[in-house]
Write a protein that holds these residues in place. Structure first.
Motif, mmCIF file in Angstrom:
data_model
loop_
_atom_site.group_PDB
_atom_site.id
_atom_site.type_symbol
_atom_site.label_atom_id
_atom_site.label_comp_id
_atom_site.label_asym_id
_atom_site.label_seq_id
_atom_site.Cartn_x
_atom_site.Cartn_y
_atom_site.Cartn_z
ATOM 1 N N UNK A 1 -19.277 -9.050 8.391
ATOM 2 C CA UNK A 1 -18.982 -9.656 7.093
ATOM 3 C C UNK A 1 -19.113 -8.636 5.959
ATOM 4 N N UNK A 2 -20.151 -7.821 5.996
ATOM 5 C CA UNK A 2 -20.401 -6.871 4.913
ATOM 6 C C UNK A 2 -19.344 -5.773 4.837
ATOM 7 N N UNK A 3 -18.799 -5.384 5.988
ATOM 8 C CA UNK A 3 -17.794 -4.313 5.962
ATOM 9 C C UNK A 3 -16.376 -4.847 5.839
ATOM 10 N N UNK A 4 -16.195 -6.171 5.933
ATOM 11 C CA UNK A 4 -14.843 -6.723 6.023
ATOM 12 C C UNK A 4 -13.977 -6.384 4.810
ATOM 13 N N UNK A 5 -14.497 -6.565 3.599
ATOM 14 C CA UNK A 5 -13.677 -6.316 2.413
ATOM 15 C C UNK A 5 -13.354 -4.833 2.222
ATOM 16 N N UNK A 6 -14.337 -3.922 2.332
ATOM 17 C CA UNK A 6 -13.973 -2.498 2.270
ATOM 18 C C UNK A 6 -12.992 -2.092 3.364
ATOM 19 N N UNK A 7 -13.183 -2.630 4.571
ATOM 20 C CA UNK A 7 -12.271 -2.304 5.668
ATOM 21 C C UNK A 7 -10.856 -2.769 5.350
ATOM 22 N N UNK A 8 -10.721 -3.933 4.723
ATOM 23 C CA UNK A 8 -9.397 -4.441 4.380
ATOM 24 C C UNK A 8 -8.617 -3.493 3.489
ATOM 25 N N UNK A 9 -9.291 -2.923 2.494
ATOM 26 C CA UNK A 9 -8.599 -1.974 1.619
ATOM 27 C C UNK A 9 -8.265 -0.690 2.371
#
Length: 419
Positions: A57-65
């Motif tokens: 969950x914590x890495x999901x948004x940075x990974x998306x970009x």
């Protein structure tokens, strides 16, 4: 014959995905059994699952970009190497050291982060390696193969534990993760390099990752029906996460069965998913995307989970778990093709990351499940989860924009216009 079957890059993606899901499935069964066999604690099992999910969950948004900016093949390769390292270290721990809960928890964090990288990059990459007219069928093949191997791998994991011990499962997972990294590095990385999103050459400064994320959120919220589909999945995933982590306790305590039965029940879930994925890929269901996701992702699975809590048993568990998998296979295939049709290519990484973040409040759900089990037992946990899924099915069915959501290809609308 479907063009995607002859596509080297699509076959490479299938190879990467297949080896990764085999590694993950065997690892999940073996790690859960490993922790429970040493601790005998639902809290310990839940804590591992919480940290693994929280890391994702914590890495999901940075990974998306990053998926929208970098080579997806490179990200998939990095994810495979990380999984290989985690289970190689766990294998050494089993061989030469005593059980160490702290080490397991730290490795679970790395494992969870690697899973999210593969999730966002893999889902975003599929439309890049097939033609637009084959996306629905390719999604069916992609998910059916993954689920088939998940089914086989779950049963294999149970057999490995019984026959050779948990170490054999960890070593298998390490090897399969390494194979997934090789598929990504040698087949996908060279091709997807040309597909990597770039910013206009005349733009003086690239937007920050935070600005990219804000753009993704604005785009999603502006499409009301599609946004509500993601919100509904958040609730249904929450109720599923209250019980799915504790299947091992349902098997070991609730119905007094062995690890082999545990693997077979999880295999029934995957086998149903295979059938549903193929059905979803073959039938023209996109027009009813909203209805299918509400009823088949929430209502019918909720009834099955409720029945498992009321009528426990090996055969009923296998039957109802298969039905849950069947419904999930159809609904997830329809959702995935809907997303590939609606989301712009240069925003898919962010969309799948946002979807993952909104739908992955698993740590809270897992903690809630552990609390219910500790206070009232595993069967009550299943009953509560099933009742809530059915109730929220009626809630989301009453939302017109979601119920009427059409997942077929349509022209992009202005960002301020709701779907």
């Amino acid at each position: 014959m479907n063009e995607s079957k002859h596509n080297t890059q699509f076959l490479g993606l299938l190879g990467q995905s297949s080896t990764f899901i085999s590694a993950f499935s065997v690892a999940q069964v073996c790690l859960t059994w490993y922790v429970f066999s040493f601790t005998g604690s639902a809290v310990a099992v839940g804590l591992v699952a919480i940290l693994e999910t929280l890391a994702a969950l914590l890495v999901s948004l940075p990974v998306g970009t990053l998926v929208d900016r970098l080579n997806k093949g490179m990200l998939l390769a990095v994810s495979g190497v990380a999984g290989f390292a985690v289970f190689l270290i766990l294998s050494f721990n089993v061989l030469f050291f005593s059980f160490d809960m702290a080490a397991v928890l730290m490795l679970a964090v790395v494992w969870g982060a690697s899973r999210e990288i593969t999730r966002s990059a893999g889902l975003s990459a599929l439309p890049d390696v097939v033609t637009s007219g084959t996306i629905a069928k390719s999604n069916g093949i992609y998910r059916a193969l993954r689920s088939s191997l998940e089914s086989i791998s779950n049963a294999l994991a149970g057999g490995l534990i019984v026959a050779l011990g948990v170490l054999s499962g960890f070593l298998f997972s390490a090897g399969a993760y390494l194979a997934s990294a090789l598929f990504a590095a040698f087949i996908l990385l060279p091709f997807l390099k040309s597909k990597t999103a770039t910013h206009p050459s005349g733009q003086e400064k690239k937007p920050s990752m935070l600005e990219d994320l804000k753009e993704g959120f604005r785009w999603l919220v502006a499409r009301k029906g599609f946004f509500l589909l993601t919100v509904s999945a958040t609730f249904f995933n929450f109720f599923m996460d209250m019980i799915i982590t504790y299947y091992v306790i349902y098997v070991a305590v609730g119905i007094n069965a062995t690890s082999l039965v545990y693997g077979l029940i999880l295999s029934a879930l995957a086998a149903g998913d295979v059938s549903g994925s193929l059905i979803g890929g073959r039938l023209n269901l996109l027009k009813y995307s909203g209805k299918i996701n509400v009823v088949l992702f929430g209502g019918i699975p909720g009834l099955c989970i409720l029945a498992m809590g009321i009528v426990p048993g090996i055969y009923t568990a296998i039957l109802f778990t298969f039905i849950v998998g069947l419904c999930f296979g159809i609904s997830v295939n329809v959702w995935l093709t809907t997303a590939h049709n609606i989301v712009p290519p240069n925003m898919r990484g962010r969309y799948f990351a946002i979807d993952g973040a909104l739908s992955s409040i698993s740590p809270v759900a897992i903690a809630a499940g552990a609390a219910v089990i500790a206070l009232y037992g595993i069967m009550v946990d299943f009953i509560i989860s099933g009742i809530l899924m059915v109730l929220f099915t009626f809630v989301f069915a009453s939302m017109r924009s979601l119920w009427k959501l059409d997942g077929r290809v349509h022209k992009e609308r202005p960002a301020n216009e709701a779907t």
